[in-house]
Design a protein around this motif. Structure first.
Motif, PDB file in Angstrom:
ATOM      1  N   ASP D  20      40.078  41.302 -30.830  1.00  0.00           N
ATOM      2  CA  ASP D  20      40.872  40.174 -31.330  1.00  0.00           C
ATOM      3  C   ASP D  20      41.659  39.515 -30.192  1.00  0.00           C
ATOM      4  OD1 ASP D  20      39.941  40.562 -33.838  1.00  0.00           O
ATOM      5  OD2 ASP D  20      41.723  41.614 -34.585  1.00  0.00           O
ATOM      6  N   GLU D  21      42.330  40.364 -29.424  1.00  0.00           N
ATOM      7  CA  GLU D  21      43.111  39.844 -28.310  1.00  0.00           C
ATOM      8  C   GLU D  21      42.200  39.109 -27.327  1.00  0.00           C
ATOM      9  OE1 GLU D  21      46.243  41.814 -25.097  1.00  0.00           O
ATOM     10  OE2 GLU D  21      44.395  42.894 -25.579  1.00  0.00           O
ATOM     11  N   THR D  24      40.971  35.682 -28.659  1.00  0.00           N
ATOM     12  CA  THR D  24      42.022  34.669 -28.480  1.00  0.00           C
ATOM     13  C   THR D  24      42.089  34.222 -27.034  1.00  0.00           C
ATOM     14  OG1 THR D  24      43.288  35.592 -30.305  1.00  0.00           O
ATOM     15  CG2 THR D  24      44.499  34.240 -28.704  1.00  0.00           C
ATOM     16  N   LYS D  27      39.030  32.111 -26.031  1.00  0.00           N
ATOM     17  CA  LYS D  27      39.002  30.842 -26.756  1.00  0.00           C
ATOM     18  C   LYS D  27      40.155  29.932 -26.327  1.00  0.00           C
ATOM     19  CE  LYS D  27      39.311  31.161 -31.252  1.00  0.00           C
ATOM     20  NZ  LYS D  27      38.899  31.510 -32.632  1.00  0.00           N
ATOM     21  N   ASP D  28      41.370  30.451 -26.331  1.00  0.00           N
ATOM     22  CA  ASP D  28      42.538  29.565 -26.169  1.00  0.00           C
ATOM     23  C   ASP D  28      43.066  29.504 -24.740  1.00  0.00           C
ATOM     24  OD1 ASP D  28      42.410  28.894 -28.824  1.00  0.00           O
ATOM     25  OD2 ASP D  28      43.747  30.509 -29.451  1.00  0.00           O
TER      26      ASP D  28
END
Lengths: 309, 309, 309, 309
Positions: D20-21, D24, D27-28
């Motif tokens: 998850d980390e 992110t 992607k971001d």
């Protein structure tokens, strides 16, 4: 009047260990233009886009460092007034006669609480920037000789008594505080960046026990791509780079620190925002001194606080 | 004091033909930040890196153009002094009460010989640039919304009586002449670029028979690459580009001229040199007006001298 | 094998009206390196970062234009195979002996349906890029002499029979179609951009009734800032700029078109995306030919379709 | 045919410690586009300007590193031929069925002498770059989300047996040697940079006793100014920067090395010259390994040779 009083840093006299080697370095690597030599053996330079006769003066000495920094003031009347203001404030001043520095008028000299010698002057001969004042081109071949900065921009000085120094510059000399770094106590000044214009800094100080020390003298480049070109030229010439290319958190400038052959640190930088005196100063807390100085690395390198001349 | 008197252009009020369409344009294409609307229906904007509440104010009207340009002065005492100086010089002034323009203090309003309405003011609410005053980052996401200029920088006005206007600005308001273009007679002013700071221009004029006209309002970008990005965004949004990317001979700035939806010309530019009041002005002769304005093409396009609002 | 067959455009022979004037232009304004002159009076140049002996050859003639374009192929075996392939496809070829062009091996010469003379060759002497093959620096002082492009990159040719030409290049010579512009009929080719590598174009054509014409020869720069520098240098040297700095929609490159002293158009450009043969070609419709060619202006200038040599 | 065989690095599968980390982050912060998730829990990304469905695949694992690197080949026939060539050369291959990796055709998998798993494949679904294939704009808003690289470009792998690996890549897979660094003995390979195109490197290796290690995965940016923007975004997001912005001597690229949340090093870089197979390789001697890697600092940092995943 919109621009009055102290206008800008105008000259800096540096001590170098080997004048010939240094002259070659400042001329062919940094890319300044040699404009003269005086009877005392000093060598004079200007950046290509400066119009006044000199901005960097080299003097041979047995230790490196800075002799003095001169600021150009608006006119002769301003010079007289500022001399009176300084004396009224309790600062001892002396006059250096016109011509002691080549093509430079009478100077008012005084020592600031950090132990540095400052000078104010109103006159320096306009020798132009290599272009006519009628129908000029935007740049000239000399702009590409060596690193080729546009001008001597500012310097960062190390010494004690930052609070008193700030008071002197803001209350007497018309500077405003742009940014500051606080000590661990959240009150004392670790560093301050001050301006007499809308540049992000015309002068900067870091708190240091020994007075009168030079951290770096700084030269302005035209773009981040010119910063890269400067770093390339430094590497080609085996110039010792301290850090960079990188960005400062303070002033936002993009930068390289490197050392001249005598160990004097110099900066070639680009960018930075504009600061007006109505702008609230920016404060950096002690725990954020890393990104304040080196925004990308977010930590100081060991040399930043210890190596000065 | 180093920076005194008039500090900088602070706001411009533009007339637009369709307020909704224009608001979308200034917000999403030019990339200004909307900061308020007033009872009169005006919409207020600032550039992301400006700290004061507003710099561009749009007013719906049946013809495009400029209502007024405001300059921020150092403080309230300066405002009062400049009002007295203007009157003593023979310029009629009037006061506009605080709050007439949102978050803006009392203004001193007067008309200059070119027929434009100017204002001086000392106060406008600091709303910040989207970053805290403690430990800020160098830029924020809003800097990349639309073209995203750093600030409203200057404007170029068309009107008669340039010589009288220059006298007013230099003798009363503390500006200095940076560059000028001469008419065919080699004496009269075709254009002049003046500064109250060390920017290459805070205001510019071209000689024109009809008073009070706007040639362009100009916004500052951070680099030549941002000029390219601006041109790309204009094309993506079918903004009518007048000329550019190119370079001006005057000021050396790199630039694009384009038109807002009402036909008001605007500029997004980067760069330019620094001008101090001790610098000798640069003169362009009539036969070199081409490279003076558009350095690469070396000739004016037909719109430059004819299309104004 | 990953890179085989035709590798890249290697040389172009241009006709100029005054060889001395042109030599000075290509050397001191464009900034190519003169590498030789032959018995026929031709003058040879290479860009600073090219390693092969020559890429631009100037020949004095009474009309400007292009004599021939040479592509370097992988090796001698490739040259023989491609000669056979061309003949099998119905293209007449001839051999030009090694040495006819200085430091260049045997060439296979043929005429393509647009009326241009093309050549393939496998050998040209490696004279280096001014840096050793051991521990080189990234660039050399010659990179800053004049405009100083990195290499001859491609050319845009005008002539008839684009469809047949495309078939020849894709079916025999291993090129792939990268972008194309369609005529009003939505089918015929107005223009095509083809690659034998992952460059966005190694060669380009525009449909034109007269065969064998040159629209421009193109030279690669390192950045958009170098495009600005090139435009500045053109203006300083009174080079006639056709258009730019601007961006192409096709290939995305940033560009200037200008004219050499004989009226041959040349391009100095930077950027552009990478194109692999598995990528679907990009198509521009006739109504969008404006942004396809000049992305910012969104319309062709009158010269683009009419002025060729 | 000009471009044949292996075309380019197409995908890399990385192991991350917290999916998850990492999702992110990729992607971001890095600014890749998420394009899918599969039944095995893997997350797929592409850079905005890539057309194929995926180039970076993240897999949760208990140690960071690289699972495999895939190269796209020209077509299915090429895939079959290369499989035969590998086997004939003595390399064991296996087939991974189409669809095992989302939107990706059958793959030929094998292990190279450095211990890394490589794959060849001919098909991956074209999902476009966010622009139509008709009348596209040069870039899209997604290009400014996070760092926003143009593509996955190459990776640098650490492992033993560089000489055998070079032989495999040049004799079977059609790569050519672009640059190499020699050991102190002046003969053995410390590092090598190889290309299957005219990029300065499609793959690179450093000699290291432990097989199968990842030094960094590299993403292409459009300019040196985008490198600065990337460094700023890293600092804003507290990404740990290893070194940069700086320049490599090898390939001349301008670069930043930084670490993803799992400790995988990645590079965002721009520039570099073009290398064709007829170019003589560049050799760096052991004493010049400093400027070879970090051209400005002229010395390795302690992490370069020791920190890998």
């Amino acid at each position: 009047m919109a621009t009055t009083g102290v206008m800008r840093p105008g000259h800096i006299q540096l001590r170098v260990l080997d004048l010939d080697e240094s002259t070659t370095f400042y001329k062919d690597v940094l890319g300044l233009v040699e404009t003269g030599r005086d009877a005392a053996g000093r060598v004079y330079f200007k950046a290509w886009d400066e119009r006044d006769h000199n901005s960097v003066v080299l003097r041979q000495a047995d230790r490196a460092g800075v002799d003095l920094i001169g600021f150009k003031v608006k006119d002769k009347a301003t010079l007289e007034q500022l001399d009176k203001d300084l004396q009224a404030y309790g600062v001892a001043t002396e006059r250096v006669p016109a011509g002691e520095l080549l093509e430079t008028g009478e100077r008012v000299r005084f020592t600031i609480p950090t132990g540095h010698v400052l000078e104010l002057y109103a006159d320096k001969t306009d020798v132009g920037n290599g272009q006519p004042y009628t129908n000029p081109d935007p740049w000239i071949p000399a702009a590409e000789h060596g690193i080729g900065p546009h001008r001597f921009d500012h310097c960062l000085l190390y010494g004690p008594n930052l609070e008193q120094t700030l008071e002197l510059f803001t209350q007497v000399l018309g500077f405003h505080l742009v940014e500051r770094v606080l000590m661990e106590d959240g009150k004392s000044l670790l560093a301050m960046f001050i301006s007499c214009s809308h540049k992000a800094h015309d002068l900067a100080f870091v708190c240091h026990p020994e007075p009168g020390k030079l951290h770096h003298v700084s030269f302005l480049l035209g773009s981040w791509e010119q910063v890269l070109r400067a770093a390339d030229i430094m590497s080609m010439n085996r110039v010792s780079i301290d850090i960079g290319p990188t960005r400062h958190g303070i002033t936002r400038g993009t930068t390289i620190y490197a050392f001249d052959p005598s160990g004097n640190r110099f900066e070639t930088f680009s960018g930075g925002y504009e600061s007006y005196p109505d702008h609230q100063p920016i404060t950096w807390t002690f725990d954020e001194v890393g990104p304040a100085i080196f925004y990308h690395d977010r930590k100081l390198n060991e040399r930043f606080l210890s190596v000065v001349t």
